[in-house]
Enzyme design. Sequence first.
Site, PDB file in Angstrom:
ATOM      1  N   SER A  67       2.900  -2.209  10.421  1.00  0.00           N
ATOM      2  CA  SER A  67       4.357  -2.201  10.639  1.00  0.00           C
ATOM      3  C   SER A  67       5.001  -3.558  10.354  1.00  0.00           C
ATOM      4  O   SER A  67       5.939  -3.961  11.041  1.00  0.00           O
ATOM      5  CB  SER A  67       4.691  -1.718  12.050  1.00  0.00           C
ATOM      6  N   GLU A  96      -7.109   4.734   7.521  1.00  0.00           N
ATOM      7  CA  GLU A  96      -6.885   6.159   7.199  1.00  0.00           C
ATOM      8  C   GLU A  96      -8.103   6.740   6.488  1.00  0.00           C
ATOM      9  O   GLU A  96      -8.442   7.912   6.672  1.00  0.00           O
ATOM     10  CB  GLU A  96      -5.599   6.310   6.361  1.00  0.00           C
ATOM     11  N   ASN A 107       0.882  -1.168   0.000  1.00  0.00           N
ATOM     12  CA  ASN A 107       0.000   0.000   0.000  1.00  0.00           C
ATOM     13  C   ASN A 107       0.921   1.219   0.000  1.00  0.00           C
ATOM     14  O   ASN A 107       1.457   1.589   1.036  1.00  0.00           O
ATOM     15  CB  ASN A 107      -0.892  -0.010   1.249  1.00  0.00           C
ATOM     16  N   TRP A 108       1.085   1.801  -1.187  1.00  0.00           N
ATOM     17  CA  TRP A 108       2.020   2.929  -1.302  1.00  0.00           C
ATOM     18  C   TRP A 108       1.467   4.214  -0.698  1.00  0.00           C
ATOM     19  O   TRP A 108       2.168   5.200  -0.573  1.00  0.00           O
ATOM     20  CB  TRP A 108       2.372   3.163  -2.768  1.00  0.00           C
ATOM     21  N   LYS A 109       0.190   4.218  -0.379  1.00  0.00           N
ATOM     22  CA  LYS A 109      -0.466   5.437   0.134  1.00  0.00           C
ATOM     23  C   LYS A 109      -0.179   6.606  -0.825  1.00  0.00           C
ATOM     24  O   LYS A 109      -0.102   6.387  -2.030  1.00  0.00           O
ATOM     25  CB  LYS A 109      -0.006   5.733   1.558  1.00  0.00           C
ATOM     26  N   GLY A 150       2.566  -0.922   4.325  1.00  0.00           N
ATOM     27  CA  GLY A 150       2.755   0.469   3.910  1.00  0.00           C
ATOM     28  C   GLY A 150       4.231   0.816   3.833  1.00  0.00           C
ATOM     29  O   GLY A 150       4.897   0.587   2.826  1.00  0.00           O
ATOM     30  N   GLY A 151       4.775   1.328   4.933  1.00  0.00           N
ATOM     31  CA  GLY A 151       6.137   1.869   4.956  1.00  0.00           C
ATOM     32  C   GLY A 151       7.194   0.963   4.343  1.00  0.00           C
ATOM     33  O   GLY A 151       8.006   1.403   3.516  1.00  0.00           O
ATOM     34  N   GLU A 199      -5.911  -5.155  10.329  1.00  0.00           N
ATOM     35  CA  GLU A 199      -4.953  -4.074  10.534  1.00  0.00           C
ATOM     36  C   GLU A 199      -5.262  -3.340  11.843  1.00  0.00           C
ATOM     37  O   GLU A 199      -6.093  -2.412  11.859  1.00  0.00           O
ATOM     38  CB  GLU A 199      -5.041  -3.082   9.374  1.00  0.00           C
ATOM     39  N   GLY A 242       1.831   2.282  10.667  1.00  0.00           N
ATOM     40  CA  GLY A 242       2.763   3.398  10.513  1.00  0.00           C
ATOM     41  C   GLY A 242       3.407   3.838  11.813  1.00  0.00           C
ATOM     42  O   GLY A 242       4.006   4.914  11.869  1.00  0.00           O
ATOM     43  N   HIS A 301      -9.677   1.180   4.486  1.00  0.00           N
ATOM     44  CA  HIS A 301      -8.423   1.376   5.238  1.00  0.00           C
ATOM     45  C   HIS A 301      -8.697   2.326   6.409  1.00  0.00           C
ATOM     46  O   HIS A 301      -9.504   3.253   6.287  1.00  0.00           O
ATOM     47  CB  HIS A 301      -7.359   1.962   4.314  1.00  0.00           C
TER      48      HIS A 301
HETATM   49  C1  PEP Z   1      -1.081   0.110   5.889  1.00  0.00           C
HETATM   50  O1  PEP Z   1      -1.118   1.289   5.590  1.00  0.00           O
HETATM   51  O2  PEP Z   1      -1.971  -0.655   5.501  1.00  0.00           O
HETATM   52  C2  PEP Z   1       0.017  -0.351   6.725  1.00  0.00           C
HETATM   53  C3  PEP Z   1      -0.036  -1.554   7.228  1.00  0.00           C
HETATM   54  O3  PEP Z   1       1.036   0.544   6.941  1.00  0.00           O
HETATM   55  P1  PEP Z   1       2.432   0.247   7.687  1.00  0.00           P
HETATM   56  O4  PEP Z   1       2.968  -1.045   7.120  1.00  0.00           O
HETATM   57  O5  PEP Z   1       3.294   1.409   7.360  1.00  0.00           O
HETATM   58  O6  PEP Z   1       2.131   0.107   9.138  1.00  0.00           O
END
Ligand code: PEP
Length: 246
Positions: free
Chosen positions: A208, A92, A5-7, A229-230, A162, A168, A90
């Site tokens: 994470s 966010e 998930n590049w956001k 994500g990250g 999640e 994040g 999501h």
């Molecule tokens: C996400 O945005 O779905 C996510 C899991 O982010 P991160 O891996 O950065 O926690």
Amino acid sequence: MMVANWKMNKTRDEALAFIYAINESLPSCDDVNTVICAPSILLRDLVKRQGDNLKIGAQNMYFEEFGAFTGEISPVMLQTTGVEYVIVGHSERRNLFGETDDMINRKVLSALKHNLKPILCVGESLDQRELGITSSVIRKQLEANLKDVSKDDILNVVIAYEPIWAIGTGKTASASDAETECKNIREAIKELYNAAIADEIKILYGGSMKPSNAKELVSMPNIDGGLVGGASLQPDSFLELVKACL
Ligand code: PEP
């Protein structure tokens, strides 16, 4: 399954450079279903690089097909780009953009109607975790978000557990806590659908996840992969995550 998930990250040049950097080393989707969910403006370019080792997904969509919804993207538009997946619900989107369970349900139904596979995110906040209501929060989300999704369609939905406090933040759920909630999700799917569907549906963990903890997480019996994500933003790191699934 490993989903990036590049956001709201990467320009077109950066995205293409990323794909060129990983493409040769990605295993076939028969071994690991690798998906990159990119910003909408990049989807057309990235779909051209879609192949038997990489699928492309969107990060959001609106549930209506056309109309006066300034700034939104419809399932019809996504479908014409050729993407296979779309992230729905999501945290966010829920927390920063006010998406309700009802809207998320309408998005799931609309995605399925247009042959897009929704990656439905569910998960609890830190307060809810501390109150000990994680499982009931997730159960309510599943019931509301999957309302009217038929037995024929449910296997086109991927569920991502999640925990919001882990997204994040660098804090990961322990493998055994993540396993417990993913197992509860599978149990809920069994009750809402049936045992065969519960066995087959893909349940991912997100929060994470990184190369150092991915293998332990995806080795759990009820965790079928990750939504990341990250750690999905750098080619080397993402490749390691994909390879952890092997
Ligand atoms: C996400 O945005 O779905 C996510 C899991 O982010 P991160 O891996 O950065 O926690």
